[in-house]
Design an enzyme around this catalytic site. Structure first.
Site, PDB file in Angstrom:
ATOM      1  N   LYS A 116       0.327  -2.947  13.895  1.00 15.66           N
ATOM      2  CA  LYS A 116       0.760  -1.598  13.215  1.00 15.66           C
ATOM      3  C   LYS A 116      -0.188  -0.325  13.655  1.00 15.66           C
ATOM      4  O   LYS A 116       0.007   0.680  13.461  1.00 15.66           O
ATOM      5  CB  LYS A 116       0.180  -1.827  11.672  1.00 15.66           C
ATOM      6  N   LYS A 197      11.531  -9.687  12.561  1.00 18.43           N
ATOM      7  CA  LYS A 197      11.453 -10.157  11.184  1.00 18.43           C
ATOM      8  C   LYS A 197      12.214  -9.073  10.482  1.00 18.43           C
ATOM      9  O   LYS A 197      12.065  -7.941  10.819  1.00 18.43           O
ATOM     10  CB  LYS A 197      10.155 -10.762  10.812  1.00 18.43           C
ATOM     11  N   LYS A 200      10.560  -4.051   5.760  1.00 12.91           N
ATOM     12  CA  LYS A 200      10.835  -2.766   4.963  1.00 12.91           C
ATOM     13  C   LYS A 200      11.050  -1.508   5.728  1.00 12.91           C
ATOM     14  O   LYS A 200      11.582  -0.837   5.170  1.00 12.91           O
ATOM     15  CB  LYS A 200       9.697  -2.579   4.028  1.00 12.91           C
TER      16      LYS A 200
HETATM   17  P1  ATP Z   1       6.361  -4.502   6.624  1.00  9.56           P
HETATM   18  O1  ATP Z   1       7.623  -5.174   7.238  1.00  9.56           O
HETATM   19  O2  ATP Z   1       6.771  -3.079   6.202  1.00  9.56           O
HETATM   20  O3  ATP Z   1       5.418  -4.944   7.077  1.00  9.56           O
HETATM   21  P2  ATP Z   1       6.840  -6.586   4.566  1.00  9.56           P
HETATM   22  O4  ATP Z   1       8.331  -6.548   4.684  1.00  9.56           O
HETATM   23  O5  ATP Z   1       6.253  -7.389   5.246  1.00  9.56           O
HETATM   24  O6  ATP Z   1       6.386  -5.114   4.925  1.00  9.56           O
HETATM   25  P3  ATP Z   1       5.072  -7.013   2.346  1.00  9.56           P
HETATM   26  O7  ATP Z   1       5.002  -6.273   1.056  1.00  9.56           O
HETATM   27  O8  ATP Z   1       3.938  -6.661   3.193  1.00  9.56           O
HETATM   28  O9  ATP Z   1       6.649  -6.647   2.984  1.00  9.56           O
HETATM   29  O10 ATP Z   1       5.418  -8.518   2.126  1.00  9.56           O
HETATM   30  C1  ATP Z   1       5.655  -9.150   0.748  1.00  9.56           C
HETATM   31  C2  ATP Z   1       5.909 -10.661   1.139  1.00  9.56           C
HETATM   32  O11 ATP Z   1       7.377 -10.815   1.777  1.00  9.56           O
HETATM   33  C3  ATP Z   1       4.790 -11.372   1.745  1.00  9.56           C
HETATM   34  O12 ATP Z   1       4.774 -12.761   1.238  1.00  9.56           O
HETATM   35  C4  ATP Z   1       5.631 -11.409   3.360  1.00  9.56           C
HETATM   36  O13 ATP Z   1       4.977 -12.746   4.119  1.00  9.56           O
HETATM   37  C5  ATP Z   1       6.911 -11.600   2.856  1.00  9.56           C
HETATM   38  N1  ATP Z   1       7.934 -11.538   3.915  1.00  9.56           N
HETATM   39  C6  ATP Z   1       8.117  -9.897   4.509  1.00  9.56           C
HETATM   40  N2  ATP Z   1       9.039 -10.162   5.392  1.00  9.56           N
HETATM   41  C7  ATP Z   1       9.296 -11.431   5.381  1.00  9.56           C
HETATM   42  C8  ATP Z   1      10.611 -11.831   6.151  1.00  9.56           C
HETATM   43  N3  ATP Z   1      11.422 -11.112   6.980  1.00  9.56           N
HETATM   44  N4  ATP Z   1      10.850 -13.360   6.041  1.00  9.56           N
HETATM   45  C9  ATP Z   1      10.162 -14.176   5.170  1.00  9.56           C
HETATM   46  N5  ATP Z   1       8.959 -13.510   4.299  1.00  9.56           N
HETATM   47  C10 ATP Z   1       8.699 -12.075   4.553  1.00  9.56           C
END
Ligand code: ATP
Ligand code: LTN
Length: 332
Positions: A116, A197, A200
């Protein structure tokens, strides 16, 4: 340290909008599965989300959006404590004490920080100390289990190290948490590029399916998703990451084993499989979306969050008393 002999669970999601299938499968669905047999605390981690710039008005809205989604996916406030991180100031308090017991070297090794900040000198300091606030979240509640996607595993390992270090230095204080991985879906991949992955923050909206997406958007994202050219439905993450990712999503939404799905589609092409997956995902999202609409602007939602703050504060204060005593802070 435990309530009704049930183990404590803590997890959090940032209120940054676009809660997607990765968040649902990697985290939220596990939250629901755990609520009957554990004493769980589920937080909306708004203090983590300001480690990158946020529009204040929007942050308030997305905080309530995520709270409503927690309930919409099936969390029951009678079983789980649901609250917003910034309403319990002990998170910041413990985070500082952990900051003073951590090393800049170990924080520099965190891959999320490296990704990041991209090596920029003007990366916010909060992005660097983010894992310490996360460790504080977990240790404040004596959590034994932390259901998260596997992108967070390194942060849980750091939390363990910090807890062990503190216990060795000051005497037994913290429960040392375990990473609670899942068999299927700990890492849901982007639909447009299954080597990354699902996220968001990705620019392409068709890289993810958000829980509040319209059926026509879900259809477009799945039908457009990247697969491969050999046309055989088989689970092989290295050779066939796209179709393997779709099989994982199919399996989670139907409860069927991946091997059984593969057998069912023997001889079928990707087109039919994707069409069926569209129906399955839209069918799974429909009840979540209708519950979300019902609760999002309700008084009930605010009441649930206020109750959550009260319960979380009581648990957090107990830990802080213990910690302050150990560190040598006076109590008057
Ligand atoms: P960003 O992608 O913007 O960093 P994020 O999608 O990781 O955000 P978070 O709020 O940081 O969102 O994550 C919330 C939960 O979702 C955490 O437990 C994270 O590990 C899980 N998570 C996020 N993306 C994935 C994914 N692609 N597959 C499985 N679990 C995920
Ligand atoms: N860093 C996590 C969100 C998070 C969290 C936590 C998860 C903040 N505090 C405590 C589990 C336990 C993420 O999902 N990116």
């Amino acid at each position: 340290m435990e309530n009704n002999n049930k183990p404590r669970v803590f997890s959090g999601v940032q209120p940054t909008g676009n809660i997607h299938l990765g968040n649902y499968i990697g985290a939220l669905k596990q939250f629901v599965d755990l609520q009957n047999d554990t004493d769980c605390f589920y937080c909306i981690v708004d203090m983590h989300s300001i480690t990158v710039p946020q529009d204040p008005k929007q942050l308030k809205e997305t905080t309530l959006d995520v709270a409503a989604l927690y309930l919409a996916v099936g969390l029951d406030p009678k079983k789980a404590t649901i609250f917003v991180q910034s309403t319990v100031p002990q998170h910041a308090e413990l985070s500082w004490i952990l900051t003073c017991n951590s090393y800049t070297g170990e924080l520099s090794r965190m891959t999320q920080f490296k990704d990041k900040s991209k090596g920029s000198e003007s990366a916010p300091t909060g992005l660097f100390t983010y894992p310490l606030l996360m460790a504080a979240d977990i240790l404040l509640y004596d959590a034994k289990f932390v259901p998260v996607g596997n992108d967070q595993k390194q942060h849980i390992e750091l939390t363990r190290d910090l807890a062990i270090r503190f216990n060795n230095k000051y005497g037994d204080t913290f429960v040392v948490p375990d990473y609670k991985g899942i068999e299927v879906g700990a890492r849901i991949m982007a639909l447009d590029d299954p080597t990354k992955k699902m996220s968001k923050s990705a620019e392409n909206i068709h890289s993810r399916i958000s829980l509040l997406d319209e059926p026509s958007k879900v259809k477009k994202s799945i039908m457009k998703s990247t697969t491969d050219s050999d046309g055989i439905i088989r689970f092989d993450v290295d050779e066939k990451p796209g179709i393997s990712n779709l099989l994982t999503i199919y399996s989670v939404f139907t409860g069927k084993k991946i091997d059984d799905i593969v057998a069912e589609y023997e001889g079928s092409g990707y087109g039919q499989f994707k069409k069926d997956l569209v129906e399955i995902v839209n069918g799974g999202l429909e009840p979540i979306q209708s519950k979300y609409k019902e609760i999002r602007n309700s008084e009930e939602l605010i009441k649930i969050l206020k109750d959550g703050t009260e319960k979380a504060s009581a648990a957090a204060e107990k830990t802080m008393k213990r910690v302050k005593e150990k560190v040598g802070f006076i109590s008057l």
